[in-house]
Design an enzyme around this catalytic site. Structure first.
Site, PDB file in Angstrom:
ATOM      1  N   SER A 142      -9.464  -0.881   7.513  1.00 38.71           N
ATOM      2  CA  SER A 142      -8.909  -0.586   6.186  1.00 38.71           C
ATOM      3  C   SER A 142      -8.259  -1.762   5.474  1.00 38.71           C
ATOM      4  O   SER A 142      -7.998  -1.681   4.278  1.00 38.71           O
ATOM      5  CB  SER A 142      -7.893   0.554   6.282  1.00 38.71           C
ATOM      6  OG  SER A 142      -8.566   1.793   6.267  1.00 38.71           O
TER       7      SER A 142
ATOM      8  N   LYS B 120       0.868  -1.170   0.000  1.00 35.75           N
ATOM      9  CA  LYS B 120       0.000   0.000   0.000  1.00 35.75           C
ATOM     10  C   LYS B 120       0.908   1.225   0.000  1.00 35.75           C
ATOM     11  O   LYS B 120       1.958   1.216   0.658  1.00 35.75           O
ATOM     12  CB  LYS B 120      -0.844  -0.049   1.281  1.00 35.75           C
ATOM     13  CG  LYS B 120      -1.893   1.031   1.432  1.00 35.75           C
ATOM     14  CD  LYS B 120      -2.665   0.794   2.743  1.00 35.75           C
ATOM     15  CE  LYS B 120      -3.780   1.799   2.958  1.00 35.75           C
ATOM     16  NZ  LYS B 120      -4.537   1.502   4.218  1.00 35.75           N
TER      17      LYS B 120
ATOM     18  N   SER C 233      -9.409   1.640   3.442  1.00 33.74           N
ATOM     19  CA  SER C 233      -8.559   2.397   2.549  1.00 33.74           C
ATOM     20  C   SER C 233      -7.564   1.554   1.747  1.00 33.74           C
ATOM     21  O   SER C 233      -7.001   2.046   0.763  1.00 33.74           O
ATOM     22  CB  SER C 233      -7.792   3.450   3.351  1.00 33.74           C
ATOM     23  OG  SER C 233      -6.920   2.831   4.265  1.00 33.74           O
TER      24      SER C 233
END
Lengths: 455, 96
Positions: free
Chosen positions: A163, A64, A139
């Site tokens: 997330s 990420k 996210s």
């Protein structure tokens, strides 16, 4: 779907080339912000020459883009860090690289990990792996989609309130949010320091256990890391499992409830005991979360001032430089959270909001503790619905926040929680169930999920 | 429901070092009022005598030796990250 072991028999260079090709093939999903092609191929050559070895030698993965990692900028999907080239790598990335894993790219996210759909990315949303008219979740949306599309066998994410778990459930992959303190946060863009955790997204529970065992452990650079406790477990004894009644009410989509009930039946058939339990305080946890987390965000994001690194706006005075840099460098959701944080920490409001939320958090932990005296694992859905449509919730922050309602409790209490694929609805959209345990029971949760894969 | 005025938003923006545009002020005013309206339900919970929880590690007083750990990063690398630099320093607009 591909798993880590599938990469063992082919060459590292071939593995990396295949991953890069697949990444390009699925470019329209916008799961990746940057590829780290040059560095990945250099490392692959070193694996082939025997210079780099380890448990993950030649296995490609994605981070990420809030993990500091070499080979491409670390943007946190923000204008603020669009051109930020990290001078160091996150401990989690270093540990995986030390075992020979090869990072091939950096995944999209909601800017600074603020959001539940990846629509808050300054560079545009990621599309769901199964239905490209729907959100990836967030996210860690990019990380979930690259795993679901078999671009890589695993990806790293961060989970502050869901997330990792929520996008994992929206795309039909495993997501691990470990016990708070399991993996070092050093070199990861901070959001809310009391609930930020580092975990992974995979296609099998055993792969998740392997990746977590490599990343876990004490790090002198993050004093909240726990001493090593993470050892993958091979066997599962019959467990006492609580099905949380409050997560099965009418507000939850009927298909999601049905998938959760079906998983409960599978657990019973496998010899476990499943009983309904109640957690009355759950209805207050989202309110706690949206006080405590913005408060911590407002502090953590104060560092983005346009002075030492990142974006700097044109300005004549220092006050204007700060103000314009932060207005132009952050997306709206970042500003909302920073300002809510400033509000709840202000003198006059501190006791009624921030202090009250931290006291309520004590009550939440006490309810969990009491349940875990009787039960080993708690079961419930990950989210109230499968993936929603792109744009469906962007106009209403509260509606967007409500998608976190089942994932924030474990975050506030520092507990490990897994998102486990549990089938699809009629339209083919994935549904995930959540397994939550007491602190440091991560390996047991993964062993349980693994044992259920065969059933 | 909490009433949030334009001035309240401007004050919060100032506390947060955010120089908002006019449109943003209006939109954020509505959002912040709605969010505070939602979280206010926590007031219903009786927390008399309850201690707050600020961290969940169950670790206490983690010590380490007071020794310099080499970060492996030198001054040039860090200065290269700054938007403007001169004479081995980060350059900023005039403060005084």
């Amino acid at each position: 779907m591909v798993k880590i072991a599938d990469y063992a028999s082919s060459s590292a260079v071939a593995n990396v080339r295949t991953a890069l090709e697949r990444a390009k093939q699925y470019e329209a999903h916008h799961a990746l912000l940057n590829l780290t092609e040059t560095r990945a191929l250099e490392r692959a050559a070193k694996v082939e020459s025997g210079e780099i070895t380890g448990k993950l030698a030649g296995v490609p993965f994605v981070v990420k883009d809030n993990f500091l990692a070499f080979g491409a900028p670390t943007t946190a999907a923000s204008t603020m860090l669009e051109n930020f080239n990290a001078p160091l790598q996150a401990t989690a990335v270093e540990r995986l690289e030390a075992e020979g894993a090869i990072c091939i790219g950096k995944a999209n996210l909601d800017a600074f990990a603020h959001g539940g759909s990846t629509e808050n990315s300054a560079f545009g949303p990621t599309k769901n792996a199964i239905d490209d008219t729907r959100v990836a979740g967030g996210s860690s949306g990019g990380s979930a989609v690259v795993t679901a599309l078999d671009i890589v066998p695993f990806a790293l994410g961060t989970d502050t309130g869901g997330s990792i778990r929520q996008p994992a459930s929206f795309n039909g992959v495993y997501g691990v949010k470990p016990t708070y303190g399991t993996v070092s946060r050093y070199g990861v863009v901070a959001m809310a320091s009391s609930t930020d955790t580092i975990g992974c997204l995979t296609t099998t529970a055993d792969d998740a256990a392997l990746v977590m065992s490599i990343m876990a452990g004490k790090d002198e650079r993050d004093m909240t890391t726990l001493p090593n406790f993470f050892t993958p477990e091979a066997t599962v004894l019959p467990l006492r499992i609580g099905l949380v009644a409050e997560s099965m009410n009418d507000d939850v989509d009927a298909d999601v409830r049905a998938a959760t009930s079906a998983y409960a039946e599978k657990l019973r058939a496998a010899g476990h005991t499943v009983e309904e339990v109640s957690m009355p305080i759950l209805k207050y946890t989202l309110a706690m979360y949206y006080i405590i987390v913005p408060a911590e965000i407002s502090s953590n994001l104060a560092r983005y001032d346009g002075i030492r690194y990142g974006y700097r706006a044109e300005a004549l005075t220092l006050a204007e430089l700060y103000g314009k840099t932060r207005d132009e460098g952050f997306v709206t959701e970042n500003k909302r959270r920073i300002m809510i944080g400033s509000y709840v920490l202000s003198s006059g409001f501190f006791d009624a909001y921030y202090q009250q939320a931290q006291k309520a958090r004590t009550l939440l932990i006490a309810e969990y503790q009491k349940l875990f005296e009787t039960y080993d694992v708690l079961l419930g859905p990950v989210t109230p619905t499968p993936a929603f449509k792109l744009g469906e919730n962007t106009g209403d922050p509260i509606k967007m926040y409500l998608t976190d309602i089942m994932t924030v409790p474990a975050s506030l209490a520092g507990l490990p929680a897994l998102s486990v694929p549990a089938g699809t609805n009629e339209a083919g959209l994935p549904i995930g169930i959540q397994l939550t345990g007491w602190r440091r029971s991560d390996a047991r949760l993964l062993a349980l999920a693994s044992s259920m894969e065969a059933n | 429901m909490t009433q949030i005025s334009r001035d309240d938003v401007l004050h919060l923006a100032q506390l947060s070092s955010l120089q908002l545009t006019d449109d943003e002020v209006d939109n954020l005013r509505a959002d912040i009022a709605n969010i505070l309206g939602y979280v206010e339900q926590l007031g219903e919970l009786d927390t008399t005598g309850v201690e707050p929880t600020y961290q969940v590690t169950d670790l206490e007083n983690v010590w380490r030796n007071d020794e310099v750990i080499d970060s492996g990063i030198d001054r040039e690398q860090l200065l290269a990250l700054a938007p403007a630099s001169a004479s081995n320093s980060v350059k900023v607009p005039k403060v005084l």
